[in-house]
Write a protein that holds these residues in place. Structure first.
Motif, PDB file in Angstrom:
ATOM      1  N   PHE A  44       0.808  -1.209   0.000  1.00  0.00           N
ATOM      2  CA  PHE A  44       0.000   0.000   0.000  1.00  0.00           C
ATOM      3  C   PHE A  44       0.852   1.275   0.000  1.00  0.00           C
ATOM      4  O   PHE A  44       0.344   2.356  -0.227  1.00  0.00           O
ATOM      5  CB  PHE A  44      -0.937   0.019   1.214  1.00  0.00           C
ATOM      6  CG  PHE A  44      -1.988  -1.057   1.134  1.00  0.00           C
ATOM      7  CD1 PHE A  44      -2.890  -1.091   0.094  1.00  0.00           C
ATOM      8  CD2 PHE A  44      -2.067  -2.021   2.113  1.00  0.00           C
ATOM      9  CE1 PHE A  44      -3.858  -2.073   0.025  1.00  0.00           C
ATOM     10  CE2 PHE A  44      -3.033  -3.010   2.048  1.00  0.00           C
ATOM     11  CZ  PHE A  44      -3.934  -3.036   0.994  1.00  0.00           C
TER      12      PHE A  44
ATOM     13  N   LEU B  39       0.659   3.401  -3.153  1.00  0.00           N
ATOM     14  CA  LEU B  39      -0.556   4.159  -3.463  1.00  0.00           C
ATOM     15  C   LEU B  39      -0.460   5.562  -2.880  1.00  0.00           C
ATOM     16  O   LEU B  39       0.010   5.753  -1.768  1.00  0.00           O
ATOM     17  CB  LEU B  39      -1.786   3.443  -2.890  1.00  0.00           C
ATOM     18  CG  LEU B  39      -2.065   2.045  -3.436  1.00  0.00           C
ATOM     19  CD1 LEU B  39      -3.240   1.429  -2.698  1.00  0.00           C
ATOM     20  CD2 LEU B  39      -2.356   2.104  -4.921  1.00  0.00           C
ATOM     21  N   ARG B  40      -0.920   6.498  -3.629  1.00  0.00           N
ATOM     22  CA  ARG B  40      -0.917   7.875  -3.143  1.00  0.00           C
ATOM     23  C   ARG B  40      -2.132   8.081  -2.251  1.00  0.00           C
ATOM     24  O   ARG B  40      -3.272   7.889  -2.660  1.00  0.00           O
ATOM     25  CB  ARG B  40      -0.957   8.842  -4.326  1.00  0.00           C
ATOM     26  CG  ARG B  40       0.365   8.818  -5.073  1.00  0.00           C
ATOM     27  CD  ARG B  40       0.450   9.758  -6.241  1.00  0.00           C
ATOM     28  NE  ARG B  40      -0.415  10.910  -6.191  1.00  0.00           N
ATOM     29  CZ  ARG B  40      -0.841  11.541  -7.273  1.00  0.00           C
ATOM     30  NH1 ARG B  40      -0.492  11.120  -8.460  1.00  0.00           N
ATOM     31  NH2 ARG B  40      -1.621  12.593  -7.172  1.00  0.00           N
ATOM     32  N   LYS B  41      -1.886   8.475  -1.022  1.00  0.00           N
ATOM     33  CA  LYS B  41      -2.964   8.635  -0.056  1.00  0.00           C
ATOM     34  C   LYS B  41      -3.875   9.797  -0.399  1.00  0.00           C
ATOM     35  O   LYS B  41      -5.025   9.821  -0.007  1.00  0.00           O
ATOM     36  CB  LYS B  41      -2.389   8.795   1.351  1.00  0.00           C
ATOM     37  CG  LYS B  41      -1.720   7.519   1.827  1.00  0.00           C
ATOM     38  CD  LYS B  41      -1.303   7.578   3.263  1.00  0.00           C
ATOM     39  CE  LYS B  41      -0.645   6.266   3.638  1.00  0.00           C
ATOM     40  NZ  LYS B  41      -0.355   6.150   5.026  1.00  0.00           N
ATOM     41  N   GLY B  42      -3.395  10.744  -1.168  1.00  0.00           N
ATOM     42  CA  GLY B  42      -4.233  11.867  -1.578  1.00  0.00           C
ATOM     43  C   GLY B  42      -5.386  11.441  -2.468  1.00  0.00           C
ATOM     44  O   GLY B  42      -6.475  12.016  -2.427  1.00  0.00           O
TER      45      GLY B  42
ATOM     46  N   PHE C 154      -6.832   8.442  -2.321  1.00  0.00           N
ATOM     47  CA  PHE C 154      -7.740   7.655  -1.487  1.00  0.00           C
ATOM     48  C   PHE C 154      -7.907   8.333  -0.123  1.00  0.00           C
ATOM     49  O   PHE C 154      -7.715   7.750   0.916  1.00  0.00           O
ATOM     50  CB  PHE C 154      -7.189   6.234  -1.315  1.00  0.00           C
ATOM     51  CG  PHE C 154      -6.999   5.515  -2.619  1.00  0.00           C
ATOM     52  CD1 PHE C 154      -5.753   5.432  -3.203  1.00  0.00           C
ATOM     53  CD2 PHE C 154      -8.066   4.950  -3.270  1.00  0.00           C
ATOM     54  CE1 PHE C 154      -5.571   4.778  -4.408  1.00  0.00           C
ATOM     55  CE2 PHE C 154      -7.900   4.297  -4.469  1.00  0.00           C
ATOM     56  CZ  PHE C 154      -6.649   4.207  -5.048  1.00  0.00           C
ATOM     57  N   TRP C 155      -8.295   9.600  -0.142  1.00  0.00           N
ATOM     58  CA  TRP C 155      -8.383  10.415   1.070  1.00  0.00           C
ATOM     59  C   TRP C 155      -9.396   9.872   2.069  1.00  0.00           C
ATOM     60  O   TRP C 155      -9.273  10.091   3.269  1.00  0.00           O
ATOM     61  CB  TRP C 155      -8.730  11.860   0.703  1.00  0.00           C
ATOM     62  CG  TRP C 155     -10.027  11.963  -0.069  1.00  0.00           C
ATOM     63  CD1 TRP C 155     -10.175  11.907  -1.413  1.00  0.00           C
ATOM     64  CD2 TRP C 155     -11.330  12.108   0.474  1.00  0.00           C
ATOM     65  NE1 TRP C 155     -11.484  12.002  -1.772  1.00  0.00           N
ATOM     66  CE2 TRP C 155     -12.227  12.129  -0.619  1.00  0.00           C
ATOM     67  CE3 TRP C 155     -11.846  12.220   1.763  1.00  0.00           C
ATOM     68  CZ2 TRP C 155     -13.597  12.255  -0.451  1.00  0.00           C
ATOM     69  CZ3 TRP C 155     -13.217  12.356   1.914  1.00  0.00           C
ATOM     70  CH2 TRP C 155     -14.081  12.370   0.822  1.00  0.00           C
TER      71      TRP C 155
ATOM     72  N   THR D  56     -10.014   6.647   2.712  1.00  0.00           N
ATOM     73  CA  THR D  56      -9.720   5.267   3.063  1.00  0.00           C
ATOM     74  C   THR D  56      -8.642   5.215   4.128  1.00  0.00           C
ATOM     75  O   THR D  56      -7.614   5.874   4.029  1.00  0.00           O
ATOM     76  CB  THR D  56      -9.228   4.503   1.812  1.00  0.00           C
ATOM     77  OG1 THR D  56     -10.214   4.603   0.808  1.00  0.00           O
ATOM     78  CG2 THR D  56      -8.990   3.048   2.133  1.00  0.00           C
ATOM     79  N   ASP D  57      -8.883   4.415   5.168  1.00  0.00           N
ATOM     80  CA  ASP D  57      -7.886   4.191   6.208  1.00  0.00           C
ATOM     81  C   ASP D  57      -7.062   2.954   5.807  1.00  0.00           C
ATOM     82  O   ASP D  57      -7.552   1.834   5.868  1.00  0.00           O
ATOM     83  CB  ASP D  57      -8.572   3.972   7.556  1.00  0.00           C
ATOM     84  CG  ASP D  57      -7.585   3.876   8.705  1.00  0.00           C
ATOM     85  OD1 ASP D  57      -8.043   3.684   9.828  1.00  0.00           O
ATOM     86  OD2 ASP D  57      -6.369   4.014   8.476  1.00  0.00           O
ATOM     87  N   PHE D  58      -5.815   3.171   5.407  1.00  0.00           N
ATOM     88  CA  PHE D  58      -4.979   2.077   4.929  1.00  0.00           C
ATOM     89  C   PHE D  58      -4.665   1.048   6.002  1.00  0.00           C
ATOM     90  O   PHE D  58      -4.351  -0.081   5.704  1.00  0.00           O
ATOM     91  CB  PHE D  58      -3.667   2.645   4.351  1.00  0.00           C
ATOM     92  CG  PHE D  58      -3.850   3.263   2.992  1.00  0.00           C
ATOM     93  CD1 PHE D  58      -3.750   2.489   1.848  1.00  0.00           C
ATOM     94  CD2 PHE D  58      -4.141   4.599   2.865  1.00  0.00           C
ATOM     95  CE1 PHE D  58      -3.937   3.053   0.607  1.00  0.00           C
ATOM     96  CE2 PHE D  58      -4.328   5.170   1.623  1.00  0.00           C
ATOM     97  CZ  PHE D  58      -4.234   4.401   0.481  1.00  0.00           C
ATOM     98  N   ASP D  59      -4.727   1.431   7.275  1.00  0.00           N
ATOM     99  CA  ASP D  59      -4.436   0.490   8.353  1.00  0.00           C
ATOM    100  C   ASP D  59      -5.559  -0.540   8.537  1.00  0.00           C
ATOM    101  O   ASP D  59      -5.353  -1.589   9.133  1.00  0.00           O
ATOM    102  CB  ASP D  59      -4.211   1.247   9.662  1.00  0.00           C
ATOM    103  CG  ASP D  59      -2.975   2.124   9.582  1.00  0.00           C
ATOM    104  OD1 ASP D  59      -2.019   1.737   8.867  1.00  0.00           O
ATOM    105  OD2 ASP D  59      -2.978   3.199  10.203  1.00  0.00           O
TER     106      ASP D  59
END
Length: 109
Positions: free
Chosen positions: A92, A95-98, A100-101, A103-106
């Motif tokens: 993960f 992936l750019r977190k911006g 998928f603003w 979505t909590d990747f954890d």
């Protein structure tokens, strides 16, 4: 090298299919002679269903295979599938977190 070492990971249905062809036995009639549903045997041969102990003992007796041979193959096939399933771990970090603003990747498994 033992035969089992050569064919580890192969679904036992493939061995049953090969033996039926070798003996020139009809799959449906063979299943009925085992008092099993032809669909069950067909699903096992296609690899869509696991081999069970009762059926494997019947098949081994009819095809003159060593007792426990098919179940041993089933276990090795299950191990191969488990390793294949656990091998994939998505990264993960790429992936750019911006994007998928929301979505909590954890929390993604």
């Amino acid at each position: 090298m033992k035969t089992i070492d050569i064919i580890k990971g192969i679904h036992p249905g493939k061995i049953v299919e090969r033996e039926l062809k070798k003996w020139n036995i009809n799959q449906r009639q063979f299943a009925l002679s085992l008092v099993a549903h032809p669909q069950t045997l067909g699903a096992i041969i296609k690899g869509n269903r696991r081999m069970n102990v009762d059926l494997s003992l019947k098949i081994e007796e009819k095809l003159e295979l060593e007792e426990g041979f098919l179940m041993t193959l089933q276990v090795f096939h299950d191990i191969k599938e488990a390793k294949k399933d656990s091998a994939y771990k998505p990264d993960f970090a790429k992936l750019r977190k911006g994007i998928f603003w929301d979505t909590d990747f954890d929390k993604i498994d």
